[in-house]
Design a protein around this motif. Structure first.
Motif, PDB file in Angstrom:
ATOM      1  N   GLY A  57      43.391  48.864  59.574  1.00 50.74           N
ATOM      2  CA  GLY A  57      44.501  48.551  60.213  1.00 50.74           C
ATOM      3  C   GLY A  57      45.518  49.480  59.705  1.00 50.74           C
ATOM      4  N   TYR A  58      46.910  49.141  60.167  1.00 57.45           N
ATOM      5  CA  TYR A  58      48.022  50.178  59.872  1.00 57.45           C
ATOM      6  C   TYR A  58      48.326  50.086  58.258  1.00 57.45           C
ATOM      7  CZ  TYR A  58      48.719  51.386  64.643  1.00 57.45           C
ATOM      8  OH  TYR A  58      48.692  51.775  65.758  1.00 57.45           O
ATOM      9  N   ALA A  59      48.386  48.600  57.734  1.00 55.50           N
ATOM     10  CA  ALA A  59      48.817  48.428  56.311  1.00 55.50           C
ATOM     11  C   ALA A  59      47.629  48.964  55.519  1.00 55.50           C
ATOM     12  CB  ALA A  59      48.784  46.816  56.322  1.00 55.50           C
ATOM     13  N   SER A  60      46.499  48.783  55.744  1.00 59.74           N
ATOM     14  CA  SER A  60      45.507  49.278  54.570  1.00 59.74           C
ATOM     15  C   SER A  60      45.449  50.699  54.413  1.00 59.74           C
ATOM     16  CB  SER A  60      44.264  48.668  54.722  1.00 59.74           C
ATOM     17  OG  SER A  60      43.834  48.915  56.112  1.00 59.74           O
ATOM     18  N   LEU A  61      45.463  51.388  55.829  1.00 65.58           N
ATOM     19  CA  LEU A  61      45.912  52.932  55.737  1.00 65.58           C
ATOM     20  C   LEU A  61      46.900  53.585  55.022  1.00 65.58           C
ATOM     21  CD1 LEU A  61      44.412  53.491  59.521  1.00 65.58           C
ATOM     22  CD2 LEU A  61      43.137  54.190  57.561  1.00 65.58           C
ATOM     23  N   ALA A  62      48.000  52.814  55.498  1.00 67.81           N
ATOM     24  CA  ALA A  62      49.249  53.463  54.826  1.00 67.81           C
ATOM     25  C   ALA A  62      49.263  53.189  53.389  1.00 67.81           C
ATOM     26  CB  ALA A  62      50.559  52.812  55.550  1.00 67.81           C
ATOM     27  N   LEU A  89      40.523  66.254  52.065  1.00 70.07           N
ATOM     28  CA  LEU A  89      39.776  65.792  52.991  1.00 70.07           C
ATOM     29  C   LEU A  89      40.272  64.292  53.241  1.00 70.07           C
ATOM     30  CD1 LEU A  89      36.410  67.393  52.884  1.00 70.07           C
ATOM     31  CD2 LEU A  89      38.238  68.111  54.431  1.00 70.07           C
ATOM     32  N   LEU A  90      40.157  63.468  52.403  1.00 66.89           N
ATOM     33  CA  LEU A  90      40.434  62.131  52.435  1.00 66.89           C
ATOM     34  C   LEU A  90      41.937  61.809  52.865  1.00 66.89           C
ATOM     35  CD1 LEU A  90      39.632  59.203  52.373  1.00 66.89           C
ATOM     36  CD2 LEU A  90      39.999  59.001  50.233  1.00 66.89           C
ATOM     37  N   ILE A  91      43.015  62.515  52.201  1.00 65.59           N
ATOM     38  CA  ILE A  91      44.186  62.197  52.720  1.00 65.59           C
ATOM     39  C   ILE A  91      44.578  62.920  54.200  1.00 65.59           C
ATOM     40  CG2 ILE A  91      46.622  63.397  52.135  1.00 65.59           C
ATOM     41  CD1 ILE A  91      45.769  63.503  49.360  1.00 65.59           C
ATOM     42  N   GLY A  92      44.068  63.869  54.578  1.00 67.77           N
ATOM     43  CA  GLY A  92      44.096  64.421  55.885  1.00 67.77           C
ATOM     44  C   GLY A  92      43.566  63.369  56.974  1.00 67.77           C
ATOM     45  N   GLY A  93      42.169  62.739  56.517  1.00 71.70           N
ATOM     46  CA  GLY A  93      41.651  62.006  57.417  1.00 71.70           C
ATOM     47  C   GLY A  93      42.422  60.868  57.665  1.00 71.70           C
ATOM     48  N   LEU A  94      43.014  60.095  56.251  1.00 73.70           N
ATOM     49  CA  LEU A  94      43.708  59.011  56.586  1.00 73.70           C
ATOM     50  C   LEU A  94      45.161  59.300  57.445  1.00 73.70           C
ATOM     51  CD1 LEU A  94      43.756  57.895  52.803  1.00 73.70           C
ATOM     52  CD2 LEU A  94      43.228  56.546  54.786  1.00 73.70           C
ATOM     53  N   TYR A  95      45.703  60.557  57.330  1.00 76.16           N
ATOM     54  CA  TYR A  95      46.949  60.749  58.016  1.00 76.16           C
ATOM     55  C   TYR A  95      46.556  61.155  59.495  1.00 76.16           C
ATOM     56  CZ  TYR A  95      51.161  63.349  59.448  1.00 76.16           C
ATOM     57  OH  TYR A  95      52.334  63.659  60.062  1.00 76.16           O
ATOM     58  N   GLY A  96      45.434  61.501  59.809  1.00 78.69           N
ATOM     59  CA  GLY A  96      44.785  61.563  61.208  1.00 78.69           C
ATOM     60  C   GLY A  96      44.540  60.594  61.803  1.00 78.69           C
ATOM     61  N   ARG A  97      44.010  59.442  61.167  1.00 81.52           N
ATOM     62  CA  ARG A  97      43.679  58.217  61.300  1.00 81.52           C
ATOM     63  C   ARG A  97      44.997  57.361  61.923  1.00 81.52           C
ATOM     64  NH1 ARG A  97      40.097  56.106  64.584  1.00 81.52           N
ATOM     65  NH2 ARG A  97      38.342  56.936  63.293  1.00 81.52           N
ATOM     66  N   ILE A  98      45.784  57.403  61.067  1.00 79.15           N
ATOM     67  CA  ILE A  98      47.322  56.607  61.298  1.00 79.15           C
ATOM     68  C   ILE A  98      47.654  57.266  62.440  1.00 79.15           C
ATOM     69  CG2 ILE A  98      49.495  56.299  60.607  1.00 79.15           C
ATOM     70  CD1 ILE A  98      48.249  56.372  57.722  1.00 79.15           C
ATOM     71  N   GLY A 100      46.159  58.850  65.109  1.00 79.43           N
ATOM     72  CA  GLY A 100      45.463  58.362  66.022  1.00 79.43           C
ATOM     73  C   GLY A 100      45.536  57.058  66.722  1.00 79.43           C
ATOM     74  N   ARG A 101      45.838  56.368  65.769  1.00 81.28           N
ATOM     75  CA  ARG A 101      46.064  54.864  65.954  1.00 81.28           C
ATOM     76  C   ARG A 101      47.307  54.775  66.659  1.00 81.28           C
ATOM     77  NH1 ARG A 101      44.016  50.096  63.108  1.00 81.28           N
ATOM     78  NH2 ARG A 101      45.013  49.255  64.754  1.00 81.28           N
ATOM     79  N   ILE A 102      48.368  55.671  66.197  1.00 81.01           N
ATOM     80  CA  ILE A 102      49.795  55.506  66.996  1.00 81.01           C
ATOM     81  C   ILE A 102      49.743  55.794  68.462  1.00 81.01           C
ATOM     82  CG2 ILE A 102      52.215  56.250  67.011  1.00 81.01           C
ATOM     83  CD1 ILE A 102      51.582  56.179  64.041  1.00 81.01           C
TER      84      ILE A 102
END
Length: 103
Positions: A57-62, A89-98, A100-102
């Motif tokens: 979810g957004y909260a855990s990702l952010a 890589l993890l920071i980029g993946g988190l930013y991309g996933r957020i 992508g969900r938006i």
């Protein structure tokens, strides 16, 4: 194609029956725990899950993005030998996933 082994941090499930007929079940799953208490490689692997019960979810990702970003900045500024490939890589993946969900 085999699915990657994605581990869930779950509490032990217990079921209690009370005298009035109600059932109380303990146990649960925390999305943030799978990110915080695993390795960076496993967190990156889990970010690839899409349209499954393993999606975050957004909260855990952010929350994880903000904390991990500041901790990676702090670690790179210290005089300790540490790698920055997996954290970036993890920071980029988190930013991309957020994003992508938006969208």
């Amino acid at each position: 194609i085999s699915k990657p082994n994605v581990e869930h941090y779950t509490c032990q499930w217990n079921s209690y029956k009370y005298d009035n007929g109600t059932d109380f079940i303990t146990g649960g799953y925390n999305e943030a725990a799978t990110l915080f208490f695993g390795t960076g490689e496993k967190a990156i692997q889990q970010l690839f899950s899409r349209n499954t019960h393993m999606e975050f979810g957004y909260a855990s990702l952010a929350t994880f993005l903000i904390l991990y970003f500041f901790l990676a900045c702090w670690a790179s500024g210290t005089h300790i030998s540490c790698g920055l490939v997996v954290p970036m890589l993890l920071i980029g993946g988190l930013y991309g996933r957020i994003l992508g969900r938006i969208f």
